[in-house]
Design a protein around this motif. Structure first.
Motif, PDB file in Angstrom:
ATOM      1  N   UNK A  10       0.850  -1.191   0.000  1.00 31.59           N
ATOM      2  CA  UNK A  10       0.000   0.000   0.000  1.00 31.59           C
ATOM      3  C   UNK A  10       0.883   1.237   0.000  1.00 31.59           C
ATOM      4  N   UNK A  11       0.837   1.984  -1.085  1.00 24.94           N
ATOM      5  CA  UNK A  11       1.611   3.212  -1.178  1.00 24.94           C
ATOM      6  C   UNK A  11       0.692   4.404  -1.324  1.00 24.94           C
ATOM      7  N   UNK A  12       1.268   5.594  -1.180  1.00 19.95           N
ATOM      8  CA  UNK A  12       0.465   6.808  -1.273  1.00 19.95           C
ATOM      9  C   UNK A  12      -0.196   6.971  -2.627  1.00 19.95           C
ATOM     10  N   UNK A  13       0.479   6.546  -3.692  1.00 22.43           N
ATOM     11  CA  UNK A  13      -0.052   6.701  -5.051  1.00 22.43           C
ATOM     12  C   UNK A  13      -0.753   5.429  -5.511  1.00 22.43           C
ATOM     13  N   UNK A  28       1.899 -13.211 -11.009  1.00 22.90           N
ATOM     14  CA  UNK A  28       1.023 -12.206 -11.630  1.00 22.90           C
ATOM     15  C   UNK A  28       0.961 -11.017 -10.676  1.00 22.90           C
ATOM     16  N   UNK A  29       0.742  -9.848 -11.233  1.00 24.66           N
ATOM     17  CA  UNK A  29       0.478  -8.719 -10.343  1.00 24.66           C
ATOM     18  C   UNK A  29      -0.551  -7.760 -10.932  1.00 24.66           C
ATOM     19  N   UNK A  30      -1.125  -6.968 -10.084  1.00 24.13           N
ATOM     20  CA  UNK A  30      -2.113  -5.964 -10.459  1.00 24.13           C
ATOM     21  C   UNK A  30      -1.833  -4.694  -9.659  1.00 24.13           C
ATOM     22  N   UNK A  31      -2.467  -3.623 -10.078  1.00 23.24           N
ATOM     23  CA  UNK A  31      -2.233  -2.352  -9.398  1.00 23.24           C
ATOM     24  C   UNK A  31      -3.530  -1.547  -9.371  1.00 23.24           C
ATOM     25  N   UNK A  32      -3.745  -0.809  -8.303  1.00 23.83           N
ATOM     26  CA  UNK A  32      -4.883   0.104  -8.275  1.00 23.83           C
ATOM     27  C   UNK A  32      -4.459   1.433  -7.641  1.00 23.83           C
ATOM     28  N   UNK A  33      -5.238   2.434  -7.952  1.00 25.60           N
ATOM     29  CA  UNK A  33      -4.968   3.784  -7.485  1.00 25.60           C
ATOM     30  C   UNK A  33      -5.378   3.866  -6.003  1.00 25.60           C
ATOM     31  N   UNK A  34      -4.471   4.271  -5.116  1.00 26.77           N
ATOM     32  CA  UNK A  34      -4.819   4.330  -3.687  1.00 26.77           C
ATOM     33  C   UNK A  34      -5.767   5.489  -3.345  1.00 26.77           C
ATOM     34  N   UNK A  44     -11.084  -1.016   0.923  1.00 29.61           N
ATOM     35  CA  UNK A  44     -10.859  -2.437   1.231  1.00 29.61           C
ATOM     36  C   UNK A  44     -11.707  -3.331   0.330  1.00 29.61           C
ATOM     37  N   UNK A  45     -12.923  -2.916   0.055  1.00 28.33           N
ATOM     38  CA  UNK A  45     -13.763  -3.737  -0.821  1.00 28.33           C
ATOM     39  C   UNK A  45     -13.211  -3.787  -2.236  1.00 28.33           C
ATOM     40  N   UNK A  46     -12.786  -2.634  -2.755  1.00 19.79           N
ATOM     41  CA  UNK A  46     -12.181  -2.611  -4.093  1.00 19.79           C
ATOM     42  C   UNK A  46     -10.899  -3.431  -4.113  1.00 19.79           C
ATOM     43  N   UNK A  47     -10.085  -3.284  -3.040  1.00 20.09           N
ATOM     44  CA  UNK A  47      -8.837  -4.042  -2.937  1.00 20.09           C
ATOM     45  C   UNK A  47      -9.131  -5.548  -2.913  1.00 20.09           C
ATOM     46  N   UNK A  48     -10.132  -5.932  -2.153  1.00 22.47           N
ATOM     47  CA  UNK A  48     -10.492  -7.359  -2.071  1.00 22.47           C
ATOM     48  C   UNK A  48     -10.936  -7.872  -3.438  1.00 22.47           C
ATOM     49  N   UNK A  49     -11.663  -7.028  -4.173  1.00 21.82           N
ATOM     50  CA  UNK A  49     -12.058  -7.398  -5.541  1.00 21.82           C
ATOM     51  C   UNK A  49     -10.835  -7.634  -6.416  1.00 21.82           C
ATOM     52  N   UNK A  50      -9.843  -6.762  -6.283  1.00 26.96           N
ATOM     53  CA  UNK A  50      -8.603  -6.916  -7.052  1.00 26.96           C
ATOM     54  C   UNK A  50      -7.884  -8.211  -6.674  1.00 26.96           C
ATOM     55  N   UNK A  51      -7.854  -8.504  -5.381  1.00 26.75           N
ATOM     56  CA  UNK A  51      -7.179  -9.733  -4.928  1.00 26.75           C
ATOM     57  C   UNK A  51      -7.895 -10.955  -5.520  1.00 26.75           C
ATOM     58  N   UNK A  52      -9.226 -10.908  -5.516  1.00 26.85           N
ATOM     59  CA  UNK A  52      -9.983 -12.044  -6.084  1.00 26.85           C
ATOM     60  C   UNK A  52      -9.696 -12.214  -7.575  1.00 26.85           C
ATOM     61  N   UNK A  88       1.211   9.593   7.203  1.00 26.55           N
ATOM     62  CA  UNK A  88       1.080  10.961   6.686  1.00 26.55           C
ATOM     63  C   UNK A  88       0.739  11.026   5.187  1.00 26.55           C
ATOM     64  N   UNK A  89       1.201  10.018   4.407  1.00 26.95           N
ATOM     65  CA  UNK A  89       1.005  10.130   2.952  1.00 26.95           C
ATOM     66  C   UNK A  89      -0.160   9.310   2.399  1.00 26.95           C
ATOM     67  N   UNK A  90      -0.989   8.752   3.274  1.00 26.11           N
ATOM     68  CA  UNK A  90      -2.120   7.965   2.765  1.00 26.11           C
ATOM     69  C   UNK A  90      -3.411   8.771   2.875  1.00 26.11           C
TER      70      UNK A  90
END
Lengths: 325, 325
Positions: A10-13, A28-34, A44-52, A88-90
């Motif tokens: 989990x990063x600021x961006x 495999x990897x995926x990325x989403x905008x924080x 968390x729901x969007x993140x869980x969707x990405x994990x699935x 501070x950056x999230x």
């Protein structure tokens, strides 16, 4: 059957997610905008969707796969509580319960755990990298800031409250440079990538070095990579930046050795790509600052984690360590 | 049945031996001259004779007693090897195998172990003192030098080679005072009892303080106890010595917190008898030097071990920790 751990950074961006095998390979990897999800529940729901989705795509590669769990690396991540606290950056503020929320969405996982990014890198080094088999070592991550992870008797040190390993904020020069945390003289203000830039500007000023390759860059333009490229071309200022950075870093590393007597200290992050330019002066300085009983005994090693995916690989390593317990 | 552990403190002048019960009470003790036995074999045989005498006299007090083992505290003591290695102030030179030798003479002991004096004090605090029940804490011992013992997850940190916990030799002021180890600027040169005397002499010089109670003592006469007595009488120089010593110490303690995030730091030794004179400025300075996530969370506490018998009590505590394993 192939065993897989999910790593989330989990990063600021961006939030980056990867499926990692036991050898530390990202399958495999995926990325989403924080920041687009500033409501933590939605995030968390969007993140869980990405994990699935990620799990689906791994299973397309290999049906005979078991997902063991999820490891999360995040700034100000607290292992004991599974929380991110006042990062501070999230975009989500205060204390957010990441592990509890993920456990609700992934009730079948053997292990879900979270720690900060530097601790995750240390665990990654222990599980997949150069610290395999080592019981006592320390990881320093050099980047925008300086993070650290401490391993004692084969376990990461979280301390009383979960926040151990803030070696970037040990005192290097009392009354010295302003640090990002608001205090003065911390190691981070000297040995991070921006710290190297500050050293370059001090040296340009000191020597009035108009002929340096660094003399045509503004403060906001200059990067540690440019300093490295100039050093390779023989630029005296750039070379001295590395020497001074190594001198500073070695002083701090010696303090770490005097606390913990590790077998090795690993360096990770952009500035370490400069190899001997940074490792030689840092080792020489560390060794010079050590008590006789420690001299010539402590290794200073480059991390074996790949810079690009170290964050998710490190986070995924948490899962193997949890299962070991 | 009463269980007893034997504690041995090997010092440059005397070796002190005590029989300690589970509450940390010294039931009987004996003492022998260390340098009179400069042949190590003779030393160990004489020491073993003293231990046997000690056991006899304990059994006179209470027949129903079990001796569980022997714990040894010694300068440059190495827990892993059971050795004393190159201790500058001891008459036997090089590496001497204390634990092996004692095991030969006491084959029925459940546990025989050795560590350095500051580590022994930390274990003593954990077994008998104020750190009972704490899993993460650090002990600083202030005396002729400054020692330290680090406890993580309920275990003493020995590090890779057995020598962890040399916080007295972390850098406080780069380029500063000459330290006993030959380097410059170490915490020990500022926060030990002689360090306090050096601060007093700096302040006398700075203020030309002819009217100070400390102004009639030579450098070799002045002790930290005299500084304390003068501070109690309101002497400004003496009070400022404590303020500066606390300021120095707090800076170092903050570095320790940034490494380890302990629940508490304990201070032990002569200078701590000054109570608030030293604890108040040290706590204030530590807290000011901490990152926001640590502020107001770390306790700074006086050791509960009695100054007089802490060395043998600490050494004996090793035995209970060994048996726990």
């Amino acid at each position: 059957m192939k065993k897989i751990a999910i790593g989330i950074d989990i990063g600021g961006t961006n939030t980056v997610i990867g499926a990692v095998d036991q050898d530390g390979n990202v399958m495999v990897n995926r990325s989403m905008d924080t920041p687009k999800h500033d409501d933590f529940e939605k995030y968390i729901n969007d993140l869980s969707g990405e994990v699935k989705e990620l799990i689906k795509s791994v299973k397309l590669l290999n049906e005979d796969i078991t997902i063991l769990g999820i490891g999360v690396g995040a700034p100000n991540g607290n292992y004991y509580n599974g929380t991110i606290e006042y990062a501070p950056n999230l975009s989500f503020k205060g204390v957010v319960h990441v592990v509890d929320a993920l456990k609700k969405n992934f009730p079948d996982s053997y292990a879900i755990a979270l720690t900060n990014d530097a601790n995750a890198a240390a665990i990654g080094e222990m599980v997949y990298g150069g610290a395999k088999g080592m019981k006592n070592f320390v990881m320093y991550t050099l980047g925008t800031g300086v993070g650290s992870g401490v391993v004692v008797n084969g376990d990461l040190v979280y301390g009383h409250d979960g926040f151990a390993g803030e070696c970037g904020h040990t005192m290097l020069i009392p009354g010295g440079r302003l640090c990002g945390c608001g205090a003065r003289g911390h190691l981070e203000a000297y040995c991070s990538a921006p710290g190297m830039k500050r050293t370059a500007f001090e040296l340009l000023a000191l020597y009035n070095a108009e002929d340096s390759l660094l003399a045509n860059r503004s403060f906001n333009e200059l990067t540690s990579k440019m300093i490295y490229e100039a050093a390779v071309k023989g630029d005296k200022i750039a070379i001295e930046v590395f020497e001074k950075t190594g001198e500073y870093l070695g002083q701090g590393l010696a303090d770490t050795v005097h606390h913990l007597a590790p077998e090795a200290i690993f360096l990770f992050g952009g500035p370490t790509a400069a190899g001997d330019f940074i490792f030689k002066p840092a080792y020489e300085s560390m060794n010079r600052h050590l008590l006789p009983i420690f001299k010539d005994k402590i290794k200073l090693l480059p991390s074996k984690l790949k810079l690009g995916d170290a964050a998710i690989v490190g986070a995924s390593a948490l899962v193997w360590k949890e299962i070991e317990k």
